[in-house]
Enzyme design. Structure first.
Site: not given
Ligand code: SAH
Ligand code: SF4
Length: 370
Positions: A96, A109, A116, A120, A123, A170, A202, A224-226, A302, A345
């Site tokens: 997508e 985007c 992936c 995480c 995600c 990814g 990212s 992507s620290l979180h 999300n 996202c």
């Molecule tokens: N793999 C890379 C890029 C893709 S994810 C990364 O992890 O940085 C893009 C962003 O969306 C990242 O910061 C990721 O942590 C965030 N993300 C993924 N799933 C999400 C969700 N369910 N709600 C909010 N943000 C999310």
């Molecule tokens: Fe992969 Fe980024 Fe999703 Fe983590 S947040 S599973 S690195 S796409």
């Protein structure tokens, strides 16, 4: 004649590779310039339309090469203007791509992998496992398709795609070479001419990839620290066990110290209710980032069906933001866009075939179009 699958796809080749390709055919290097402009600025995929290319070269190209982008299987625009494409790639899997208009800015985007490997916990892409890396043609092909949707248009301030973020499906640094080739095409003046400040990769923290990236390009970087400490980040981003926060932030500093201009890192922080959304987390984060030039992007989680995590209240997110602002950071809250078309996202799932509700919608779209 060579079967289509064996032909060289020129779409993903940056200038240097195209020049080498034409030289190998005994042609002049400037053919690469012509080819880039035809493909990326005019959206042409038929060699016969390339009027400044000799007939004999066009015939030769038809024998050995193709210009092939992804196939659009779904294209919908949300109430808020967010547009989503589902694009089918060569082996039948889909990714997508989302365009988010915001005033004069249009941010695309883009996905780098089908699925992936990094898993995480918050995600939806990670939850679906990994299929394969996208080729450079498939990555730049997403930009190509999106731009073609707005053809014809002249370069200028009202361009529909002004920014690209590698924030789709990814982990871009796990598909390093193809992502770098595609980003070079995004920034190439003969192709999309997007400034390096407006092309952002990212990453969830592939430390050796960040260092390698600094050697070959100077795109903008989002981390992507979180989480503000390793204990919590280990739970959210399993890769943290391999590359803990201290190493990740050190690599981030190294990356930005090599850039000739003063750019800041973007720190992405997905805010999850009851996990990482307390004011004390915000204080700890402010302390942690003290000597990292950065801006912080808070993304309210999300939700998606396979996850038990919940989205925090707007109040909690604003409280979190206020702590960071008071500590002197620029912290923004990413508004959720395109929710009604599952383009927000973390909802970028791809493999549409296995999602009944969506599949039904695609079937509907196909029926309407046929
Ligand atoms: N793999 C890379 C890029 C893709 S994810 C990364 O992890 O940085 C893009 C962003 O969306 C990242 O910061 C990721 O942590 C965030 N993300 C993924 N799933 C999400 C969700 N369910 N709600 C909010 N943000 C999310
Ligand atoms: Fe992969 Fe980024 Fe999703 Fe983590 S947040 S599973 S690195 S796409």
């Amino acid at each position: 004649m060579t079967a289509a699958a064996e032909k060289t796809n020129l779409l993903g080749m940056p200038k240097a590779k195209l020049e080498a390709f034409f030289e190998s055919l005994g042609e002049k290097r400037f053919r690469a310039t012509q080819m880039l402009q035809w493909m990326h600025q005019r959206g042409v995929d038929d060699f016969d339309q390339m009027t400044n290319v000799s007939k004999s070269l066009r015939e030769k190209l038809k024998e050995i090469a193709v210009i092939r982008g992804p196939e659009v299987v779904y294209d919908e625009t949300s109430k808020d203007g967010t547009r989503k494409w589902v694009m089918r790639m060569d082996n039948g899997n889909s990714v997508e791509t989302v365009l988010i208009p915001d005033g004069e800015r249009g941010t695309l985007c883009v996905s780098s992998q089908i699925g992936c490997t990094l898993d995480c916990t918050f995600c939806s892409t990670g939850k679906r496992g990994f299929n394969r890396n996208l080729t450079a043609a498939e990555i730049i092909g997403q930009v190509w398709v999106a731009r073609k949707a707005f053809m014809p248009f002249e370069p200028g301030p009202d361009r529909p795609i002004t920014n690209v973020v590698m924030m789709g499906m990814g982990e871009p640094l796990m598909n390093f070479d193809n992502v770098v080739d595609a980003m070079n095409l995004m920034m190439e003046d003969l192709a999309y001419g997007i400034s390096k400040r407006r092309v952002t990769l990212s990453t969830s923290g592939v430390v050796p990839g960040i260092d390698k990236l600094a050697e070959v390009t100077d795109v903008s970087l989002a981390i992507s620290l979180h989480a503000p400490n390793d204990e919590l980040r280990n739970k959210l981003v399993p890769l943290n066990k391999k590359y803990p926060i201290a190493e990740l932030l050190a690599a981030t500093k190294r990356y930005f110290s090599r850039l000739p201009d003063k750019r800041k890192a973007t720190i992405e922080y997905t805010v999850i209710e009851g996990m990482n959304d307390k004011p004390e987390h915000a204080h700890e984060l402010a302390e942690l980032l003290r000597d990292i030039p950065c801006k912080i992007n808070l993304i309210p989680f999300n939700p998606f069906p396979e996850s038990d995590f919940r989205r925090p209240s707007m109040n909690a997110t604003r409280r979190f933001q206020a702590v960071l602002n008071e500590a002197g950071y620029i912290a923004t809250i990413r508004t959720t866009r395109g929710d009604d078309i599952d383009a927000a996202c973390g909802q970028l799932v791809g493999q549409v075939e296995d999602r009944t509700r969506r599949s039904q919608r695609y079937i509907n779209v196909q029926q309407v179009n046929s």
